[in-house]
Design a protein around this motif. Structure first.
Motif, PDB file in Angstrom:
ATOM      1  N   LEU A  26       0.867  -1.247   0.022  1.00 38.81           N
ATOM      2  CA  LEU A  26       0.028   0.036  -0.151  1.00 38.81           C
ATOM      3  C   LEU A  26       0.852   1.209   0.104  1.00 38.81           C
ATOM      4  CD1 LEU A  26      -2.790  -0.517   2.695  1.00 38.81           C
ATOM      5  CD2 LEU A  26      -3.057  -0.256   0.492  1.00 38.81           C
ATOM      6  N   HIS A  27       0.342   2.517  -0.304  1.00 36.97           N
ATOM      7  CA  HIS A  27       0.994   3.509  -0.369  1.00 36.97           C
ATOM      8  C   HIS A  27       0.958   3.904   1.086  1.00 36.97           C
ATOM      9  CE1 HIS A  27       2.364   7.596  -0.996  1.00 36.97           C
ATOM     10  NE2 HIS A  27       2.779   7.213  -2.107  1.00 36.97           N
ATOM     11  N   SER A  28       2.254   4.593   1.728  1.00 32.93           N
ATOM     12  CA  SER A  28       2.168   4.629   3.164  1.00 32.93           C
ATOM     13  C   SER A  28       1.134   5.686   3.612  1.00 32.93           C
ATOM     14  CB  SER A  28       3.542   5.106   3.466  1.00 32.93           C
ATOM     15  OG  SER A  28       3.946   6.417   2.984  1.00 32.93           O
ATOM     16  N   LYS A  29       0.805   6.806   2.734  1.00 33.85           N
ATOM     17  CA  LYS A  29      -0.070   7.539   2.973  1.00 33.85           C
ATOM     18  C   LYS A  29      -1.663   7.005   3.045  1.00 33.85           C
ATOM     19  CE  LYS A  29       1.802  11.903   1.000  1.00 33.85           C
ATOM     20  NZ  LYS A  29       1.798  13.031   0.025  1.00 33.85           N
ATOM     21  N   GLN A  30      -1.813   6.157   2.410  1.00 37.98           N
ATOM     22  CA  GLN A  30      -3.155   5.621   2.354  1.00 37.98           C
ATOM     23  C   GLN A  30      -3.173   4.859   3.636  1.00 37.98           C
ATOM     24  OE1 GLN A  30      -3.675   2.934  -0.907  1.00 37.98           O
ATOM     25  NE2 GLN A  30      -5.961   3.024  -0.612  1.00 37.98           N
ATOM     26  N   LEU A  31      -2.230   4.127   3.805  1.00 37.83           N
ATOM     27  CA  LEU A  31      -2.190   3.114   4.973  1.00 37.83           C
ATOM     28  C   LEU A  31      -2.279   4.108   6.275  1.00 37.83           C
ATOM     29  CD1 LEU A  31      -1.801   0.566   6.310  1.00 37.83           C
ATOM     30  CD2 LEU A  31       0.511   0.912   6.720  1.00 37.83           C
ATOM     31  N   ARG A  32      -1.627   5.325   6.230  1.00 36.85           N
ATOM     32  CA  ARG A  32      -1.714   6.142   7.440  1.00 36.85           C
ATOM     33  C   ARG A  32      -3.140   6.564   7.637  1.00 36.85           C
ATOM     34  NH1 ARG A  32       2.904   9.729   6.819  1.00 36.85           N
ATOM     35  NH2 ARG A  32       3.887   7.742   6.998  1.00 36.85           N
TER      36      ARG A  32
END
Lengths: 176, 477
Positions: B64-70
């Motif tokens: 996943l993109h880390s931004k999305q995960l965050r």
């Protein structure tokens, strides 16, 4: 619900009351000022039952008024959510009816009135069951449950329901 | 401390409540490509398999993109399912953390500000099982209460709405709204006549007939309540199951790391990845060396095995296989397990027998042609043997018949019958023994007569069926 509590208040007294019955004057002024008022925190002050103590007076600069800190006992009435009250109907309309329990105004909206009671408009608007055995109109006494309170700094307003067991008309002036 | 029931709880919760949560903001247009519903479930599931995890690592694992995960994790933090921790640490410290986690589920402490390398903020996250339990229970309670209250029209504060200006009032405002002229409520701002708002749940279906609408609404609510009971039953069951279990507690990130590293140290590989040392620059001069611990473990693993070179050692490790019937021949020194007679009891002599067995296997391959002849011979031999046995039995029976009248003359009926039976039995035994004695020198293995000959007899027959196919196989090998 009623409470007997001790409260404190600073009383300002005009110099003309100074004299032999200074104390009585303070008490009567206190009663006049306090009884019947409502505070959001304590509810309605119903009656002063006694004076705990009157502190030392402080003369205000310029005016000559004197401030006495007074501790007094009083009975207060504070409605709570879920509390069962007996109230007198004061007004009936299509939206429901208003009732009073002492100083407290309570509104019962029409969807909190049992489903089998229907609004009848006319000279004396009322809610009546289909067989006409139960009638809610002005001056009826009802037992109701408070389901919501709105507590402002100086007033308390409640909404109630009669759609529950053992709630409803307890004494109908029309039949009595 | 069993974590499994709680993980199940988390998974059920994820599917029940967070299945179609999208973490996109409302302002962003929803297209089919950016539709990320279901991510929440994936993230929660992934977290059940981890304890404290750095969010970048989790993002990498989930692709996943880390931004999305965050964004997802922040949502869960608000939902109180996840605890998060943010920390400034060096890049190296982070590297060591990941290595340590990969190798030993170890943790580490960073000594902040001791290095000149730039500090980055890293976020860690972890499921908070105790809180999840409470949150889910509370959520269910609220759902049920709301529906029940709506159903019974209890404790609901009627709302009124002004059709002109859209201003909303509640019944608590009623005192201010009554007008002197008529019996309706009037809007404070535009003096419009207020209408009671029928319930939010049934607001869509315009409230025309007052009674009808109310009845419809009641039915809808009842239906909804029932559906909820049915659909959330697994979740409620799991909640009940989990109720008395001790909640798995990882503690804060620091506590967890300290505990994990202590556990690793007690395992004896503290020098391998003691990050407090390396992050101070004492140990390894900047190169991340924690893999040392990993290799060491592996060396010890292979070293303990001894001669791990040829294939034979593999057969040693594995439990002895049951030999297929066509491999069993006379003259082979086999354990009972290999014959398939004993399942798991005789493992004691496994290793030595296996070595011999592998030798035998070679000879089997070589003398494959011989085997056919031998089998033929064995079959013929046993046919003869069987015949002889039957003959003997018959002879014994005859003898019995002869002896029977003799004895019954002398003794009473009952006892004589018994005696005769016993005697005849002994005769049979004797007959068997005779057969074995004759067979023994031919077969050439004197240790287990009965077993061997009985088995081989059966095997030889089975052999005849499966012979052809097997031959082909062996030639290929």
């Amino acid at each position: 619900m009623f409470f007997h509590i001790v409260m404190e208040r600073n009383m300002q007294l005009h110099p003309r009351h100074f004299g032999r019955n200074l104390r009585e004057n303070i008490v009567s002024k206190l009663m006049k000022d306090v009884e019947g008022t409502c505070s959001g925190r304590h509810g309605f002050v119903v009656a002063i039952t006694g004076i705990e103590n009157i502190g030392k007076g402080l003369i205000r600069d310029g005016t000559g008024f004197v401030t006495f800190p007074v501790k007094y006992q009083c009975v207060v009435f504070r409605p709570f959510k879920g509390e069962i009250l007996e109230a007198v109907v004061t007004m009936v309309n299509k939206m429901g009816f208003f009732a009073e329990a002492g100083p407290v105004q309570i509104f019962v909206s029409n969807h909190l009135i049992p489903d089998d009671m229907e609004f009848q408009s006319g000279d004396m608007p009322n809610y009546t069951t289909s067989d006409g055995s139960v009638k809610i109109q002005k001056d009826s006494e009802v037992r109701l449950k408070i389901i919501g309170t709105r507590v402002d700094a100086t007033e308390i307003f409640c909404i109630g329901t009669i759609k529950d067991d053992f709630l409803g008309v307890i004494n109908d002036p029309a039949t009595a | 401390m069993s974590i499994e029931p709680f993980n199940r709880l988390v998974k059920l919760t994820a599917r029940a409540f967070y299945d179609d949560i999208t973490t996109k903001g409302d302002n962003q247009p929803k297209t089919s490509r950016s539709d990320n519903r279901g991510i929440a479930v994936v993230v929660l599931d992934a977290l059940t398999r981890r304890q404290w995890v750095r969010e970048e690592d989790l993002a990498k694992d989930l692709k996943l993109h880390s931004k999305q995960l965050r964004r997802t994790l922040r949502f869960f933090e608000e939902e109180k399912l996840v605890t998060r921790d943010h920390r400034r640490e060096t890049a190296k410290g982070a590297k060591i953390f990941s290595a340590a986690v990969a190798a030993t589920a170890d943790g580490h402490h960073t000594k902040e500000g001791e290095e000149k390398i730039k500090l980055h903020t890293h976020s860690y996250c972890c499921l908070d099982y105790a809180q999840i339990y409470d949150v889910v229970r509370y959520r269910l309670h609220r759902m049920k209460k709301k529906l029940k209250d709506e159903l019974e029209d209890k404790n609901t504060v009627q709302e009124y709405i002004c059709p002109n200006c859209g201003k909303r009032y509640t019944a608590l405002d009623a005192l201010r709204l009554i007008s002197m002229e008529d019996e309706y409520f009037h809007c404070e701002s535009c003096n419009g006549e207020l209408v009671a708002e029928s319930d939010k749940l049934a607001a869509q279906e315009g409230g025309d007939g007052d009674d009808n609408a109310r009845r419809r609404r009641r039915e809808k609510l009842k239906d909804m309540l029932q559906k909820m009971e049915v659909q959330l039953k697994p979740l409620m069951d799991q909640l009940n199951r989990v109720k008395d279990l001790p909640v798995p507690e990882f503690g804060s990130l620091q506590a967890w790391e300290a505990r994990a590293s202590a556990a690793a140290r007690s395992n004896g590989d503290s020098n391998g990845n003691d990050p407090s040392k390396s992050s101070q620059g004492l140990g390894y001069g900047g190169t991340p060396m924690p893999f040392l611990g990993d290799t060491k473990v592996e060396v010890a693993f292979s070293g303990a095995e001894g001669n791990g070179e040829n294939i034979k050692s593999e057969t040693e490790n594995t439990s002895l296989k049951v030999l297929p019937p066509w491999m069993i021949k006379q003259g082979m020194n086999l354990t009972q397990e290999q014959r398939g007679e004993v399942k798991q009891e005789a493992k004691m002599d496994g290793s030595s027998a296996a070595v011999e067995f592998s030798d035998d296997k070679k000879s089997t391959i070589e003398s494959d042609d011989q085997k056919n002849i031998q089998d033929e011979y064995v079959k013929a031999y046993y046919a003869a043997l069987l015949k002889k046995q039957q003959e003997l039995e018959e002879a014994a029976k005859k003898q019995e018949e002869l002896s029977n009248p003799n004895i019954s003359n002398g003794l009473s009926g009952m006892s004589s019958g018994r005696q005769v039976g016993m005697k005849s039995k002994r005769d049979e035994d004797e007959g068997d023994d005779d057969v074995d004695w004759e067979e023994a020198p031919v077969a050439g293995n004197s240790n287990e007569h009965y077993k061997v000959d009985l088995n081989v007899e059966a095997d030889a027959e089975a052999d005849a069926v499966a012979e052809d196919d097997d031959d082909v196989d062996w030639e290929e090998g």
